[in-house]
Design a protein around this motif. Structure first.
Motif, short mmCIF file in Angstrom:
data_model
loop_
_atom_site.label_atom_id
_atom_site.label_comp_id
_atom_site.label_asym_id
_atom_site.label_seq_id
_atom_site.Cartn_x
_atom_site.Cartn_y
_atom_site.Cartn_z
N THR A 354 0.83 -1.20 0.00
CA THR A 354 0.00 0.00 0.00
C THR A 354 0.86 1.25 0.00
O THR A 354 0.39 2.34 -0.34
CB THR A 354 -0.94 0.01 1.23
N LEU A 355 2.13 1.12 0.37
CA LEU A 355 3.02 2.27 0.40
C LEU A 355 3.12 2.90 -0.99
O LEU A 355 3.14 2.19 -2.00
CB LEU A 355 4.42 1.85 0.86
N PRO A 356 3.16 4.21 -1.06
CA PRO A 356 3.28 4.86 -2.38
C PRO A 356 4.60 4.49 -3.06
O PRO A 356 5.62 4.32 -2.40
CB PRO A 356 3.22 6.35 -2.04
N ARG A 357 4.54 4.35 -4.38
CA ARG A 357 5.75 3.96 -5.12
C ARG A 357 6.09 4.99 -6.21
O ARG A 357 6.75 4.66 -7.19
CB ARG A 357 5.56 2.58 -5.75
N GLU A 358 5.63 6.20 -6.04
CA GLU A 358 5.89 7.22 -7.07
C GLU A 358 7.34 7.68 -7.06
O GLU A 358 7.87 8.07 -8.09
CB GLU A 358 4.96 8.43 -6.87
N ASP A 359 7.99 7.66 -5.88
CA ASP A 359 9.36 8.14 -5.81
C ASP A 359 10.35 7.02 -6.13
O ASP A 359 9.98 5.84 -6.26
CB ASP A 359 9.67 8.76 -4.44
N SER A 360 11.61 7.36 -6.26
CA SER A 360 12.62 6.38 -6.65
C SER A 360 12.78 5.30 -5.59
O SER A 360 13.01 4.13 -5.91
CB SER A 360 13.97 7.07 -6.89
N PHE A 361 12.63 5.67 -4.31
CA PHE A 361 12.73 4.68 -3.24
C PHE A 361 11.63 3.63 -3.39
O PHE A 361 11.87 2.43 -3.31
CB PHE A 361 12.62 5.36 -1.86
N GLY A 362 10.40 4.12 -3.60
CA GLY A 362 9.28 3.20 -3.71
C GLY A 362 9.43 2.26 -4.89
O GLY A 362 9.11 1.07 -4.80
#
Length: 404
Positions: A354-362
């Motif tokens: 469920t964690l957002p994955r829009e950033d490079s970490f995600g």
């Protein structure tokens, strides 16, 4: 020719079972919707309690408790408003014992056109119908063959809560499955009545979307039956349509939104190319992750690997038998919902997917979690997920954000 077609389709279903990771026993029996935990809450004394009656009454503001952050009158008011369109649809035929979208399919308001439109090849039409579904608001769309194993063997007549036939028109060979993403910020406030607005909003959205797509198909001269929680189990259909994999938290894990998705479906005779189940690596991650089971306040979710659920099924008619999967304690889960007077979904909120994955970490985390770098990568992903896990957002913080 018809017998050959049935045999060919059966072979296809067995092939997709294997691709989806389904193990179905020979003694598998179709599930009675009378035993769905929500339906049992209307007739079974083991489930129908003062708490469950107050749970349903709270959706009419008749028993909404005024207690604490996330459970104020304003929180319940937003949740119930979010459900409004879905409620209007489900109550249309209540006098006939049909609760549309829940204990029966949604009745068509559009007749099937007498002439069939000139369609292109099945692959082109499948691509187009997906685009149409997204035009109306669906976030995910997949197509699969009809499989009666997942259809309820009966449905309730809601006037007397007695089982009646669960039939569909002849010739409906395909199922269009649509996913509807829940609001991420509201989900972060689970458990609360406020968070229930995320659920209600998507039920109202999907009611409109599934009816509109079905009407479009009927205007093309093909039959289409709009369906939400009724008629058939949507989880196996969503997996067979390639939208996700089954998780420990009893939800479909999608690569786009994790388990933060509601599903609707359309049964149709429109000739369409089908999608197939996908090995996404998400179920494999679940095998070694028990975050949702640990977080469950009533220990309703299982630990360990998936099994045929015989131990759970022995004490619960609400457990589907004969399929290897993770099985929850439905009575404990719904009992907690009844205590809250709203849905819980802590297991959805804490799921790492469920964690957002829009950033490079995600994006990097998702690649690790889904096995691109093997077992060692998954171990790193579990460690990172623990470090990045978000605490519950207090509902009053959500309201403060809303006010800016």
């Amino acid at each position: 020719m018809e017998e050959h077609g049935r045999n060919s389709l059966s072979a296809h279903l067995l092939e997709t079972d294997a691709a989806a990771g389904f193990e179905v026993t020979e003694d598998f029996e179709r599930f009675s919707q009378m035993n769905d935990i929500f339906t049992r809450a209307f007739w079974d004394p083991a489930v129908k309690t003062a708490d469950t009656e107050a749970f349903f009454a709270s959706y009419r503001m008749e028993a909404a408790p005024r207690r604490g952050d996330g459970f104020t009158q304003k929180d319940f008011a937003l949740r119930n408003a979010a459900w409004l369109i879905s409620d209007l649809i489900s109550e249309r035929c209540a006098a006939e014992g049909l609760r549309e979208g829940f204990q029966g399919p949604i009745r068509a308001d559009t007749p099937v056109a007498p002439d069939k439109a000139d369609l292109g090849p099945p692959a082109a039409e499948a691509s187009e119908i997906k685009a149409i579904a997204k035009l109306f608001g669906a976030d995910l769309v997949g197509i699969t063959h009809r499989d009666d194993r997942w259809h309820y063997k009966d449905r309730p007549d809601t006037r007397a809560m007695k089982p009646v036939a669960n039939d569909l028109p002849d010739g409906l060979s395909h199922v269009i499955v649509m996913g509807h993403a829940m609001d991420a910020d509201l989900v972060e406030t689970y458990p609360s009545a406020l968070a229930g607005a995320a659920t209600g909003r998507e039920y109202s959205h999907e009611a409109a979307i599934v009816m509109q797509v079905a009407a479009y198909i009927r205007n093309l001269g093909y039959n289409a039956v709009a369906s939400m929680n009724d008629t058939a189990l949507v989880i196996p259909y969503a997996i067979k349509a390639g939208l996700g994999e089954y998780g420990r938290n009893q939800m479909v894990l999608t690569p786009e939104f994790g388990p933060r998705v509601r599903f609707s479906k359309i049964f149709t005779d429109l000739p369409l190319a089908v999608d197939g189940p996908r090995d996404l690596g998400m179920k494999d991650y679940c095998t070694d992750c028990d975050v949702c089971a640990v977080a469950c306040p009533v220990n309703a979710l299982p630990f360990g690997p998936p099994d045929f659920g015989e131990e759970v099924a022995a004490g619960s008619p609400s457990t589907l038998r004969g399929v290897k999967k993770w099985s929850s304690n439905a009575e404990a889960c719904f009992g907690y919902w009844a205590t809250l007077k709203s849905d819980c979904a802590i297991c959805m909120r804490v799921c790492p997917f469920t964690l957002p994955r829009e950033d490079s970490f995600g994006k990097r985390w998702f690649r690790l979690a889904t096995g691109e770098f093997g077992a060692r990568g998954r171990a790193v992903a579990r460690k990172w997920a623990a470090q990045r896990a978000k605490p519950r957002v207090r509902p009053k913080e959500w309201w403060a954000r809303l006010r800016g």
